[in-house]
Design a protein around this motif. Structure first.
Motif, PDB file in Angstrom:
ATOM      1  N   MET A 129       0.850  -1.182   0.000  1.00 17.01           N
ATOM      2  CA  MET A 129       0.000   0.000   0.000  1.00 17.01           C
ATOM      3  C   MET A 129       0.896   1.245   0.000  1.00 17.01           C
ATOM      4  O   MET A 129       1.799   1.376   0.823  1.00 17.01           O
ATOM      5  CB  MET A 129      -0.894  -0.018   1.237  1.00 17.01           C
ATOM      6  N   ALA A 130       0.616   2.145  -0.888  1.00 17.09           N
ATOM      7  CA  ALA A 130       1.430   3.349  -1.042  1.00 17.09           C
ATOM      8  C   ALA A 130       1.124   4.363   0.050  1.00 17.09           C
ATOM      9  O   ALA A 130       0.005   4.423   0.566  1.00 17.09           O
ATOM     10  CB  ALA A 130       1.178   3.961  -2.411  1.00 17.09           C
ATOM     11  N   GLU A 131       2.127   5.131   0.416  1.00 14.50           N
ATOM     12  CA  GLU A 131       1.948   6.206   1.381  1.00 14.50           C
ATOM     13  C   GLU A 131       1.058   7.286   0.774  1.00 14.50           C
ATOM     14  O   GLU A 131       1.173   7.583  -0.419  1.00 14.50           O
ATOM     15  CB  GLU A 131       3.304   6.813   1.751  1.00 14.50           C
ATOM     16  N   PRO A 132       0.163   7.885   1.579  1.00 15.87           N
ATOM     17  CA  PRO A 132      -0.672   8.956   1.032  1.00 15.87           C
ATOM     18  C   PRO A 132       0.180  10.181   0.685  1.00 15.87           C
ATOM     19  O   PRO A 132       1.186  10.459   1.340  1.00 15.87           O
ATOM     20  CB  PRO A 132      -1.653   9.266   2.159  1.00 15.87           C
ATOM     21  N   SER A 133      -0.255  10.873  -0.343  1.00 13.95           N
ATOM     22  CA  SER A 133       0.475  12.075  -0.760  1.00 13.95           C
ATOM     23  C   SER A 133       0.190  13.217   0.206  1.00 13.95           C
ATOM     24  O   SER A 133      -0.741  13.157   1.015  1.00 13.95           O
ATOM     25  CB  SER A 133       0.052  12.481  -2.171  1.00 13.95           C
TER      26      SER A 133
END
Length: 81
Positions: free
Chosen positions: A1-5
């Motif tokens: 899961m990608a880190e939120p911008s």
């Protein structure tokens, strides 16, 4: 899961701040645990009421006594409009 911008985090913060403001205006009580471990209740007045868990337990155990005291002293007590 990608880190939120940064923009996503900023939008989420704005949403949460809006929710808190709505709750404040609605008269809801908000509970928070402080840095020192006390439980604070927001929404009763201008400032929060903060007690430790033992104090809350003692106060809650006395709920019937508090209600009886208020009833006995009703003529002397004022209510906020």
């Amino acid at each position: 899961m990608a880190e939120p911008s940064y923009e996503e985090l900023k939008a989420k913060l704005a949403q949460l701040e809006k929710e808190v403001e709505v709750k404040k205006r609605s008269g809801d009580l908000i509970f928070k645990v402080g840095e020192k471990g006390g439980v604070s209740v927001y929404g009763l007045g201008r400032f929060p009421v903060t007690l430790y868990k033992e104090q809350w337990s003692k106060l809650l155990d006395m709920a019937d006594d508090i209600r009886a005291f208020i009833k006995e002293n009703e003529p002397k007590l004022k209510a906020k409009p």
